[in-house]
Design a protein around this motif. Structure first.
Motif, short mmCIF file in Angstrom:
data_model
loop_
_atom_site.label_atom_id
_atom_site.label_comp_id
_atom_site.label_asym_id
_atom_site.label_seq_id
_atom_site.Cartn_x
_atom_site.Cartn_y
_atom_site.Cartn_z
N ARG A 53 0.84 -1.20 0.00
CA ARG A 53 0.00 0.00 0.00
C ARG A 53 0.88 1.25 0.00
N PHE A 54 0.57 2.19 -0.87
CA PHE A 54 1.29 3.45 -0.88
C PHE A 54 0.77 4.32 0.26
N ILE A 55 1.68 4.81 1.08
CA ILE A 55 1.33 5.68 2.20
C ILE A 55 1.78 7.09 1.85
N PHE A 56 0.82 8.00 1.75
CA PHE A 56 1.13 9.39 1.42
C PHE A 56 1.56 10.12 2.67
N HIS A 57 2.71 10.80 2.59
CA HIS A 57 3.25 11.53 3.75
C HIS A 57 3.11 13.04 3.62
N GLY A 58 2.93 13.52 2.41
CA GLY A 58 2.78 14.96 2.22
C GLY A 58 3.50 15.44 0.99
N LYS A 59 3.48 16.76 0.82
CA LYS A 59 4.18 17.40 -0.30
C LYS A 59 5.38 18.15 0.25
N ASP A 60 6.49 18.07 -0.49
CA ASP A 60 7.69 18.78 -0.06
C ASP A 60 7.62 20.25 -0.45
N GLN A 61 8.68 20.98 -0.18
CA GLN A 61 8.70 22.43 -0.42
C GLN A 61 8.52 22.79 -1.89
N GLU A 62 8.79 21.85 -2.77
CA GLU A 62 8.64 22.10 -4.20
C GLU A 62 7.32 21.56 -4.75
N GLY A 63 6.47 21.05 -3.87
CA GLY A 63 5.17 20.52 -4.28
C GLY A 63 5.19 19.08 -4.75
N ASN A 64 6.33 18.39 -4.56
CA ASN A 64 6.43 16.98 -4.95
C ASN A 64 5.79 16.11 -3.87
N ARG A 65 5.08 15.09 -4.32
CA ARG A 65 4.42 14.18 -3.38
C ARG A 65 5.42 13.12 -2.90
N VAL A 66 5.32 12.79 -1.61
CA VAL A 66 6.22 11.82 -0.99
C VAL A 66 5.39 10.68 -0.42
N TYR A 67 5.74 9.46 -0.86
CA TYR A 67 5.06 8.24 -0.42
C TYR A 67 6.08 7.26 0.14
N THR A 68 5.58 6.29 0.89
CA THR A 68 6.39 5.15 1.29
C THR A 68 5.65 3.88 0.89
N LEU A 69 6.43 2.79 0.80
CA LEU A 69 5.88 1.51 0.39
C LEU A 69 6.63 0.39 1.10
N GLY A 70 5.89 -0.51 1.72
CA GLY A 70 6.46 -1.73 2.27
C GLY A 70 6.26 -2.83 1.24
N ARG A 71 7.34 -3.42 0.80
CA ARG A 71 7.25 -4.41 -0.28
C ARG A 71 7.35 -5.85 0.23
N ARG A 72 7.61 -6.00 1.55
CA ARG A 72 7.81 -7.31 2.17
C ARG A 72 8.97 -8.05 1.48
N SER A 73 8.90 -9.34 1.36
CA SER A 73 10.03 -10.08 0.80
C SER A 73 9.96 -10.23 -0.72
N SER A 74 8.94 -9.64 -1.33
CA SER A 74 8.80 -9.76 -2.77
C SER A 74 9.92 -9.05 -3.50
N LYS A 75 10.62 -9.78 -4.33
CA LYS A 75 11.73 -9.21 -5.09
C LYS A 75 11.25 -8.55 -6.37
N ILE A 76 9.99 -8.75 -6.72
CA ILE A 76 9.51 -8.19 -7.99
C ILE A 76 8.61 -6.98 -7.83
N THR A 77 8.30 -6.58 -6.60
CA THR A 77 7.39 -5.46 -6.39
C THR A 77 7.87 -4.19 -7.09
N VAL A 78 9.11 -3.80 -6.85
CA VAL A 78 9.63 -2.56 -7.43
C VAL A 78 9.79 -2.71 -8.94
N LYS A 79 10.23 -3.87 -9.38
CA LYS A 79 10.36 -4.11 -10.82
C LYS A 79 8.99 -4.01 -11.50
N THR A 80 7.97 -4.58 -10.89
CA THR A 80 6.62 -4.51 -11.44
C THR A 80 6.12 -3.07 -11.46
#
Length: 170
Positions: A53-80
């Protein structure tokens, strides 16, 4: 631009990276206190069900959105995710730069053990002190990772940037 900080659980180093990115935590040479670390949004609060699940943390000083992601042990999550974004770009459905930054290389052993005890076994009395110790130990590396992530993002002409951050020693 969209920043996505990711690691195994998505609740410790990723939350700290988002907090430094958004200036919730100061980049001063001061090591954050226990209270400051525990006050970071989502630090040690996510569970296994939050994986992917993408967790939204906010917008930085330049208006860029910042998210975090827990991928667990899946090696293909980021590749996908990378290939999905690539598909959207190729179909003119996405025209915003995506930055995928791996925070796993900055995780010290104390934080790994603390996460296991606290999130895995529910034993906060053992896990939280280890998490605090680990967070304080790696805060300098997290600050460096965030700053390098921002610099790479600004310098790259690519619409999808995958940063592995393998040079860090936890």
């Amino acid at each position: 631009m969209i920043y996505i900080y990711h690691d195994f659980g998505g609740t410790h180093t990723t939350s700290l990276a988002a907090a430094y990115h958004l200036n919730i935590l100061s980049e001063s040479n001061q090591i954050p206190s226990r209270e400051e670390i525990l006050a970071v949004p989502n630090f040690n609060k996510l569970q296994k069900k939050d994986a992917g699940r993408f967790i939204f943390h906010g917008k930085d000083q330049e208006g860029n959105r910042v998210y975090t992601l827990g991928r667990r042990s899946s090696k293909i999550t980021v590749k996908t995710l990378f290939h999905f974004c690539e598909t959207l770009i190729n179909n003119n459905q996405l025209n915003e730069k995506i930055i995928l930054s791996n925070t796993s290389p900055v995780v010290p052993l104390a934080m790994t053990l603390g996460g296991f005890f606290s999130r895995g076994l529910g034993i906060d009395a053992i896990g939280v002190p280890l998490l605090i110790q680990g967070a304080q130990k790696c805060c300098g590396n997290i600050i460096q990772l965030v700053n390098e992530t921002k610099n790479i993002a600004k310098e790259s002409n690519l619409l999808i940037v995958k940063i592995d951050n393998q040079e860090y020693q936890a």
